[in-house]
Design an enzyme around this catalytic site. Structure first.
Site, short mmCIF file in Angstrom:
data_model
loop_
_atom_site.label_atom_id
_atom_site.label_comp_id
_atom_site.label_asym_id
_atom_site.label_seq_id
_atom_site.Cartn_x
_atom_site.Cartn_y
_atom_site.Cartn_z
N ARG A 1 0.84 -1.21 0.00
CA ARG A 1 0.00 0.00 0.00
C ARG A 1 0.87 1.27 0.00
NH1 ARG A 1 -3.58 1.13 5.28
NH2 ARG A 1 -1.50 0.92 6.14
N THR A 2 1.87 1.30 0.86
CA THR A 2 2.80 2.44 0.88
C THR A 2 3.93 2.12 -0.11
OG1 THR A 2 2.27 2.64 3.22
CG2 THR A 2 4.20 3.87 2.44
N GLU B 1 0.62 -22.18 21.48
CA GLU B 1 1.85 -21.37 21.63
C GLU B 1 1.75 -20.51 22.90
OE1 GLU B 1 3.00 -19.30 17.92
OE2 GLU B 1 3.12 -17.48 19.14
N VAL C 1 -1.37 -9.01 4.87
CA VAL C 1 -1.55 -7.71 5.55
C VAL C 1 -2.21 -7.94 6.90
CG1 VAL C 1 -1.79 -6.51 3.33
CG2 VAL C 1 -3.85 -7.21 4.55
N LYS C 2 -2.31 -6.86 7.65
CA LYS C 2 -2.94 -6.91 8.97
C LYS C 2 -4.31 -7.59 8.86
CE LYS C 2 -3.83 -3.06 12.17
NZ LYS C 2 -4.19 -3.65 13.33
N LYS D 1 -4.60 -22.71 12.46
CA LYS D 1 -3.53 -21.75 12.83
C LYS D 1 -3.87 -21.05 14.14
CE LYS D 1 0.06 -19.19 12.95
NZ LYS D 1 0.06 -17.80 12.86
N HIS E 1 -3.07 -23.41 16.85
CA HIS E 1 -1.61 -23.42 16.96
C HIS E 1 -1.16 -22.27 17.87
CE1 HIS E 1 2.24 -21.62 15.78
NE2 HIS E 1 2.66 -22.82 15.44
N ASN E 2 -1.70 -21.08 17.61
CA ASN E 2 -1.29 -19.92 18.42
C ASN E 2 -1.75 -20.04 19.87
OD1 ASN E 2 -0.43 -19.06 15.93
ND2 ASN E 2 -1.10 -16.95 16.22
N SER F 1 2.99 -20.15 10.01
CA SER F 1 3.72 -19.97 11.27
C SER F 1 5.21 -20.12 11.04
CB SER F 1 3.27 -20.99 12.31
OG SER F 1 4.08 -20.83 13.47
N ARG G 1 -28.55 -27.08 41.37
CA ARG G 1 -29.35 -26.58 40.24
C ARG G 1 -30.80 -27.05 40.36
NH1 ARG G 1 -28.12 -28.59 35.41
NH2 ARG G 1 -28.84 -26.76 34.25
P1 NDP Z 1 3.49 -5.84 9.44
O1 NDP Z 1 2.94 -4.91 10.47
O2 NDP Z 1 4.97 -6.00 9.37
O3 NDP Z 1 2.94 -5.41 8.01
C1 NDP Z 1 1.60 -5.14 7.82
C2 NDP Z 1 1.33 -5.02 6.34
O4 NDP Z 1 -0.07 -4.81 6.17
C3 NDP Z 1 2.03 -3.83 5.69
O5 NDP Z 1 2.48 -4.22 4.42
C4 NDP Z 1 0.89 -2.80 5.58
O6 NDP Z 1 1.06 -1.87 4.54
C5 NDP Z 1 -0.26 -3.72 5.28
N1 NDP Z 1 -1.56 -3.10 5.54
C6 NDP Z 1 -2.09 -2.76 6.73
N2 NDP Z 1 -3.32 -2.23 6.56
C7 NDP Z 1 -3.57 -2.26 5.22
C8 NDP Z 1 -4.67 -1.88 4.42
N3 NDP Z 1 -5.78 -1.38 4.96
N4 NDP Z 1 -4.58 -2.07 3.08
C9 NDP Z 1 -3.48 -2.60 2.53
N5 NDP Z 1 -2.40 -2.99 3.24
C10 NDP Z 1 -2.45 -2.83 4.57
O7 NDP Z 1 2.75 -7.21 9.69
P2 NDP Z 1 3.30 -8.72 9.60
O8 NDP Z 1 4.02 -8.93 8.31
O9 NDP Z 1 3.97 -9.06 10.87
O10 NDP Z 1 1.91 -9.52 9.58
C11 NDP Z 1 1.10 -9.65 8.42
C12 NDP Z 1 0.07 -10.73 8.73
O11 NDP Z 1 0.76 -11.95 9.03
C13 NDP Z 1 -0.80 -10.43 9.94
O12 NDP Z 1 -2.08 -10.96 9.74
C14 NDP Z 1 -0.09 -11.17 11.05
O13 NDP Z 1 -0.95 -11.47 12.14
C15 NDP Z 1 0.36 -12.42 10.32
N6 NDP Z 1 1.49 -13.15 10.90
C16 NDP Z 1 2.56 -12.50 11.45
C17 NDP Z 1 3.60 -13.23 12.00
C18 NDP Z 1 4.79 -12.55 12.58
O14 NDP Z 1 5.63 -13.26 13.18
N7 NDP Z 1 4.96 -11.23 12.44
C19 NDP Z 1 3.59 -14.70 11.99
C20 NDP Z 1 2.45 -15.27 11.30
C21 NDP Z 1 1.44 -14.52 10.81
P3 NDP Z 1 1.71 -0.40 4.81
O15 NDP Z 1 3.20 -0.59 4.70
O16 NDP Z 1 1.15 0.43 3.74
O17 NDP Z 1 1.27 0.03 6.19
#
Ligand code: NDP
Length: 471
Positions: free
Chosen positions: A34-35, A191, A75-76, A184, A187-188, A129, A449
């Site tokens: 996105r950014t 964890e 993404v989030k 998943k 799993h968490n 994971s 009860r």
């Molecule tokens: P980050 O916070 O590092 O990255 C988040 C990403 O989501 C960025 O690319 C951000 O883009 C994008 N994003 C957020 N909101 C939007 C939106 N509205 N539209 C488009 N893009 C959006 O997160 P992670 O990489 O850590 O996590 C990503 C996913 O993976 C999550 O669901 C997380 O729970 C899951 N996950 C994470 C693990 C970890 O160890 N970190 C392990 C397993 C799963 P921008 O740069 O523009 O903000």
């Protein structure tokens, strides 16, 4: 058809590493974030690693990928996933595949599978994971949803996944709908449970037995060499105690604020266990423990509560203490796994997911955060092979019938008598002690009860349903 081109949307910690992993495995990867600055930074750093196409829009991405393609969203979790899907789908063709590889809540995945099916888009909700290292070097992946999409992505995902140590890969089709994200989530939850059990073991070894950080590091490292506790979480725990602080003197662990964060998957596991009526006390206690660590006002109010520790159990010698803690940890970890599998079993029935629990255990053997030698036991326990089932049952029986159980009880006496909270370990013991009892005191609950609400009760000695006038 086999996917040979991948679009990766979201280049945060996980997305960037997944994209690099796919490229290292010979796939053309189109990347979008996105950014846009993030995409540019990614290209600057990793362009040379593989065949990447940098994209500033979904339109660019779709144009860049004209072979057998899939679009992986990282993404989030939550509305961001819906927003990406809504913007991406108008550019897709019927039959295209979207993989949501973030930590989405499984009911959202169930909904998305159906919504996208109506549009002719094949959707996989895939738990991943392994953290950032796993994402790059080989994660454990749990894809669920459209089976034909899995068939097409199987080769690519298998190349990207971790090895299971048995000659296979840590990825398998989990089932329909939101089952991949459900597995998943569990799993968490497991964890959370194991991390809390490790924290309690640390607390007792440090604050009851007086272990130094060096002794703790040595203890956890030694346990990681053994056959019961060898696991990623024990391995990193040993390394945490070794880490010196580079800002001040001493070890970093002693400088870290004690409030644990959470992003929701533990809470979801607890909520779903309540929903399906499955007891997962070891895991629930871990979720509560994180909540309590963050209840700072409440903790401040109670800091001066009177604690009576004059019933102290005599302290065993340090070597014996170590073996007591090891047994307590080992048996408690078994209950965390046990509860997770029970939750998956019940949810699978309710949703007709037909989960293969043996495969779920197998794909957790490598790559993921809860990987551990113990998962081999569960892979055997749920296999269709009767001799493997017997081996697993015998293993569990042996662990609980020996000295370890006595150690677990002693561990709890030592911690409780000194005012050290061990909620997950206690819950593990209580789980065992509840399940083995022939008669539970819930007969009294049934009587109460019926007393106040005429809820009726069943008798041990007669069939039927009874109600009496209690006064
Ligand atoms: P980050 O916070 O590092 O990255 C988040 C990403 O989501 C960025 O690319 C951000 O883009 C994008 N994003 C957020 N909101 C939007 C939106 N509205 N539209 C488009 N893009 C959006 O997160 P992670 O990489 O850590 O996590 C990503 C996913 O993976 C999550 O669901 C997380 O729970 C899951 N996950 C994470 C693990 C970890 O160890 N970190 C392990 C397993 C799963 P921008 O740069 O523009 O903000």
């Amino acid at each position: 058809m086999s996917i040979n081109q991948l679009g990766v949307i979201g280049l945060g910690t996980m997305g960037a590493n997944i994209a690099r992993n796919a490229a290292r495995n010979g796939t053309k990867v189109a990347v979008y974030n996105r950014t846009t600055e993030v995409t540019k930074d990614f290209m600057k750093q990793f362009e040379g690693e593989g065949n990447f196409a940098s994209c500033e829009s979904y339109e660019d991405m779709v144009k860049a990928l004209h072979g057998e393609r899939a679009f992986l969203i990282m993404v989030k979790a939550g509305p961001a996933v819906d927003a990406v899907i809504a913007d991406l789908t108008p550019h897709l063709q019927k039959g295209d595949i979207i993989i949501d590889a973030g930590n989405s809540h499984y009911p959202d995945t169930e909904r998305r599978v159906e919504e996208l099916k109506e549009k002719g888009i094949r959707f996989l909700g895939m738990g991943v994971s392994g953290g950032e290292v796993g994402a790059l070097e080989g994660p454990s992946m749990m894809p669920g949803g459209d089976k034909s999409a899995w068939e097409d992505c199987k080769d690519l995902l298998s190349k990207m996944a971790a090895d299971d140590g048995l000659g296979g890969k840590c990825v398998a089709y989990i089932g329909e709908g939101g089952s991949g994200h459900f597995v998943k989530m569990v799993h968490n939850g497991v964890e959370y449970g194991i991390m809390q059990l490790l924290a309690e073991t640390y607390d007792v070894l440090k604050n009851v037995a007086g272990y130094s950080n060096e002794q703790l590091a040595e203890t956890f490292a030694a346990w990681n060499e053994g056959e019961d506790l060898q696991s990623f979480l024990v391995e990193i725990t040993a390394k945490v105690f070794e880490k010196k602080d580079d800002i001040n003197d001493g070890h970093l662990i002693d400088k870290i604020h004690d409030v644990a964060g959470q992003k929701g998957t533990g809470k979801w596991t607890t909520i779903s266990a309540l929903h399906y009526g499955v007891a997962i006390p070891t895991i629930n206690a871990a979720v509560d423990a994180r909540i309590m660590s963050g209840s700072e006002e409440l903790r401040a109010e109670h800091r001066k509560d009177p604690v009576r520790t004059d019933l102290e159990e005599p302290l065993p010698k340090p070597e014996q203490m170590r073996s007591i803690a090891r047994s307590a940890l080992h048996l408690s970890v078994l209950t965390a796994y046990e509860q997770g599998f029970e939750l998956m079993k019940v949810a699978s029935k309710e949703h007709n997911w037909d989960l293969n629990l043996s495969e779920c255990a197998r794909i957790w053997l490598g790559g993921c955060i809860i990987r551990s030698v113990l998962l081999k036991v569960y892979s055997d326990a749920f296999s269709e092979d009767v001799s493997r089932q017997k081996t697993a049952a015998m293993y569990k029986e042996q662990q609980w019938s020996g000295e370890k159980q006595v150690h677990l009880r002693l561990f709890l006496e030592l911690s409780t008598s000194r005012g050290i909270a061990t909620p997950s370990t206690s819950a593990a013991m209580n789980y065992f002690d509840t399940l083995h009892r022939k008669d539970l005191p819930q007969s009294l609950v049934q009587a109460q009860r019926d007393f106040f609400g005429a809820h009726t009760f069943k008798r041990k000695d007669k069939n039927g349903v009874f109600h009496v006038e209690w006064e």
